[in-house]
Design a protein around this motif. Sequence first.
Motif, PDB file in Angstrom:
ATOM      1  N   LYS A 283       0.662  -1.240   0.002  1.00  0.00           N
ATOM      2  CA  LYS A 283      -0.022   0.034   0.114  1.00  0.00           C
ATOM      3  C   LYS A 283       0.757   1.320  -0.057  1.00  0.00           C
ATOM      4  CE  LYS A 283      -3.951   2.076   2.457  1.00  0.00           C
ATOM      5  NZ  LYS A 283      -4.990   1.853   3.430  1.00  0.00           N
ATOM      6  N   TYR A 284       1.945   1.332   0.463  1.00  0.00           N
ATOM      7  CA  TYR A 284       2.825   2.386   0.869  1.00  0.00           C
ATOM      8  C   TYR A 284       4.228   2.255  -0.231  1.00  0.00           C
ATOM      9  CZ  TYR A 284      -0.286   3.554   4.534  1.00  0.00           C
ATOM     10  OH  TYR A 284      -1.520   3.709   5.224  1.00  0.00           O
ATOM     11  N   PHE A 285       4.240   1.324  -0.588  1.00  0.00           N
ATOM     12  CA  PHE A 285       5.348   1.183  -1.576  1.00  0.00           C
ATOM     13  C   PHE A 285       5.630   2.045  -2.577  1.00  0.00           C
ATOM     14  CE2 PHE A 285       8.269  -0.919  -4.464  1.00  0.00           C
ATOM     15  CZ  PHE A 285       9.286  -1.453  -3.756  1.00  0.00           C
ATOM     16  N   PRO A 286       6.923   2.897  -2.621  1.00  0.00           N
ATOM     17  CA  PRO A 286       7.235   3.829  -3.562  1.00  0.00           C
ATOM     18  C   PRO A 286       7.289   3.268  -4.877  1.00  0.00           C
ATOM     19  CG  PRO A 286       9.003   3.532  -2.104  1.00  0.00           C
ATOM     20  CD  PRO A 286       7.872   2.359  -1.632  1.00  0.00           C
ATOM     21  N   TRP A 287       6.533   3.066  -5.632  1.00  0.00           N
ATOM     22  CA  TRP A 287       6.859   2.614  -6.954  1.00  0.00           C
ATOM     23  C   TRP A 287       7.481   3.631  -7.836  1.00  0.00           C
ATOM     24  CZ3 TRP A 287       6.300  -2.381  -7.483  1.00  0.00           C
ATOM     25  CH2 TRP A 287       5.361  -3.131  -6.583  1.00  0.00           C
ATOM     26  N   HIS A 288       8.500   3.311  -8.752  1.00  0.00           N
ATOM     27  CA  HIS A 288       9.176   4.344  -9.761  1.00  0.00           C
ATOM     28  C   HIS A 288       8.340   4.223 -11.011  1.00  0.00           C
ATOM     29  CE1 HIS A 288      13.294   4.212  -7.399  1.00  0.00           C
ATOM     30  NE2 HIS A 288      12.302   4.619  -6.671  1.00  0.00           N
ATOM     31  N   SER A 289       7.671   5.537 -11.300  1.00  0.00           N
ATOM     32  CA  SER A 289       7.154   5.389 -12.414  1.00  0.00           C
ATOM     33  C   SER A 289       7.855   5.936 -13.722  1.00  0.00           C
ATOM     34  CB  SER A 289       5.765   6.245 -12.424  1.00  0.00           C
ATOM     35  OG  SER A 289       6.127   7.724 -11.733  1.00  0.00           O
ATOM     36  N   ASP A 290       8.633   5.308 -13.860  1.00  0.00           N
ATOM     37  CA  ASP A 290       9.679   5.587 -14.935  1.00  0.00           C
ATOM     38  C   ASP A 290       9.313   4.928 -16.052  1.00  0.00           C
ATOM     39  OD1 ASP A 290      12.121   5.756 -16.869  1.00  0.00           O
ATOM     40  OD2 ASP A 290      13.147   6.031 -15.093  1.00  0.00           O
ATOM     41  N   VAL A 291       8.720   5.833 -16.906  1.00  0.00           N
ATOM     42  CA  VAL A 291       8.352   5.592 -18.440  1.00  0.00           C
ATOM     43  C   VAL A 291       9.126   4.968 -19.296  1.00  0.00           C
ATOM     44  CG1 VAL A 291       6.721   6.214 -20.342  1.00  0.00           C
ATOM     45  CG2 VAL A 291       6.263   7.144 -18.185  1.00  0.00           C
ATOM     46  N   ASN A 292      10.331   5.493 -19.223  1.00  0.00           N
ATOM     47  CA  ASN A 292      11.643   4.996 -20.162  1.00  0.00           C
ATOM     48  C   ASN A 292      12.111   3.745 -19.643  1.00  0.00           C
ATOM     49  OD1 ASN A 292      11.668   7.346 -21.835  1.00  0.00           O
ATOM     50  ND2 ASN A 292      13.005   8.183 -20.267  1.00  0.00           N
ATOM     51  N   HIS A 293      11.909   3.136 -18.653  1.00  0.00           N
ATOM     52  CA  HIS A 293      12.157   1.916 -18.009  1.00  0.00           C
ATOM     53  C   HIS A 293      11.201   0.975 -18.567  1.00  0.00           C
ATOM     54  CE1 HIS A 293      15.274   2.794 -14.457  1.00  0.00           C
ATOM     55  NE2 HIS A 293      15.731   3.398 -15.839  1.00  0.00           N
ATOM     56  N   PHE A 294      10.126   1.337 -18.180  1.00  0.00           N
ATOM     57  CA  PHE A 294       8.817   0.514 -18.661  1.00  0.00           C
ATOM     58  C   PHE A 294       8.919   0.126 -20.308  1.00  0.00           C
ATOM     59  CE2 PHE A 294       3.993   0.213 -19.663  1.00  0.00           C
ATOM     60  CZ  PHE A 294       3.989  -1.001 -19.197  1.00  0.00           C
TER      61      PHE A 294
END
Length: 641
Positions: free
Chosen positions: A331-342
């Motif tokens: 619930k509190y995990f700080p996901w990295h929303s890196d579009v380039n990595h995706f």
Amino acid sequence: MNLNTSVLSERSCQFNMSSSKTIVWFRRDLRIDDNPALAAAARDGSVFPVYIWCPKEEGQFYPGRVSRWWLKQSLAYLEQTLKSLGAELVVIKTQSTLSALLDCINATGATKVVFNHLYDPVSLVRDHSIKEKLAEVGISVHSYNGDLIYEPWEIYDEKGQAFTTFDAYWDKCLNMHSEPISLLPPWRLVPAAVTGTVARCSIEDLGLENESEKSSNALLGRGWSPGWSNADKALTEFVEQHLVDYSKNRLKVGGNSTSLLSPYLHFGEISVRKVFQCAWMKQILWRREQNSQGEESVTLFLKSIGLREYSRYLCFNFPFTHERSLLSNLKYFPWHSDVNHFKAWRQGRTGYPLVDAGMRELWATGWIHNRIRVIVSSFAVKFLLLPWKWGMKYFWDTLLDADLECDILGWQYISGSLPDGHQLERLDSPQIQGCKYDPEGEYVRQWLPELARMPTEWIHHPWDAPLIVLKAAGVELGLNYPKPIKDIDTAREHLTEAIFKMWEMEAAAKAATSDRMNEEVFDNSDGIETSAIPKVILKEMSSCPTYSSNDQRVPSFQNCNNGSLYGKRARYVEEEKLHADKLNYHNKDAGTSRGEQDLCSTAESSASKRLSTSRTSFSVPQSCSSSDGRPLQEYESSDLK
């Protein structure tokens, strides 16, 4: 009465048809063999087979290109079969499934609708609503189990609670006593007379394949043969030729080392009961012959069937799992929303050969081995810290056997969101996995031609190869093949930091909650994740006079005061906090696989959080946040492709 007489007697009854007209609503049960809904309709009278395609109701779970290709071929095969039996498949494209069914009822004068169960959240909502609406206008509606060995509401522990670990669930299933059942296909169907008009169309008119997709789809026909009788052939070939060696071959990532039955199972071209019984009979035979390898192979293969069953079980008992993790640990995990990595991950440009080979095979063929699914999904979640829902949606868009329930189970398992899933802090090395599952590098060479000339010694970690070796192999890191997107030590460090930040945010949230003195009114649906394991209450549809013991149950939640599901993980988390200094993420063995525990992915076979939730409420991502707490950008399906 002997068996042959029994069969003849059953078939002769079909000539004594009543005037009953039944609509058979086909969905993901595109077969005539062991099809409970079709068998029931054929016994009762004349039938009106219909397939309804409603893209609007699919929402963000609209099938991907390769999945739609399979559906198109399978429908054509079913259409031919039904026509040979005397009843034509009616295909309808509509904006409302309910309206289409009502049109069919008005056109035929049918008094009954039958269909086989589906268990994904979207279907649970739609099917329950349709059943209630049809019952209101006096139409008899019956549904059947055509997709599972046991219904999700049949398996509970001694306290009547839903299981949340696979081993306990599967042990209970294997110890259940039930007689083998296999429904014979009807040898003749009596078509229902049509007095009105139905806005039917051809399979081509459904728009499952556009012109730009046909050239790519043509390649799929070389490796796959959709259709229910082809599913039977695939099962026979696997059981008779490959099942005995399954225990030693199943982890080979190249070639056809698994059953390859998952697309057939997803579209219902073969029943899971038939697959289970065929394998089980082989196990009995090999046990008598003292063939230990054969016995072990069947046990492992049946486990893969069990995982498919378990995926439906979880989705039914915890219908919010397509949007939120089963455990609240993320619930509190700080996901990295890196579009380039995706983008690099899905294009196979991460710089890790085994991961890249898997993602390129997925894009090219719509298929990857179960082991590769585990590896690439773990890389996305643990290595790149990408939200697990992004990966889940991408698999849905690209897999030939895309299956929502299996997809949910697989990604939640990898992200540590299941009590018996991967531990969140576990990070396997793609290099070590490559050496283990592709020791000669053949799989990597097949899908990464730029590395085809790399020596086996270096093929899974070309960044370590001497410059002279790279030059001889024609490899220029950073030019014709990327450098690693992130080194493994940095990845471990980032994962560790994310876990500790998650703990801090969780502790802060709890402290803030405890300091609140004012009474608040809030939506307690968020508490479903952290409350005790809910028991499914089977709603008796008293308003529906057609309710029977076969019909679909509907899940609803009640809070329990005994043990918390979250508590199991919470105690573990607290212990890890107290011993954080003992966490050694640079251990030489940290990337080593835990063997059999890795197999708990559902890709082998191959209601939203509340029933009132919108069918299109799923978004990628939906409720994730970046490391600085800002909401993540949302992506449509077209962006994911």
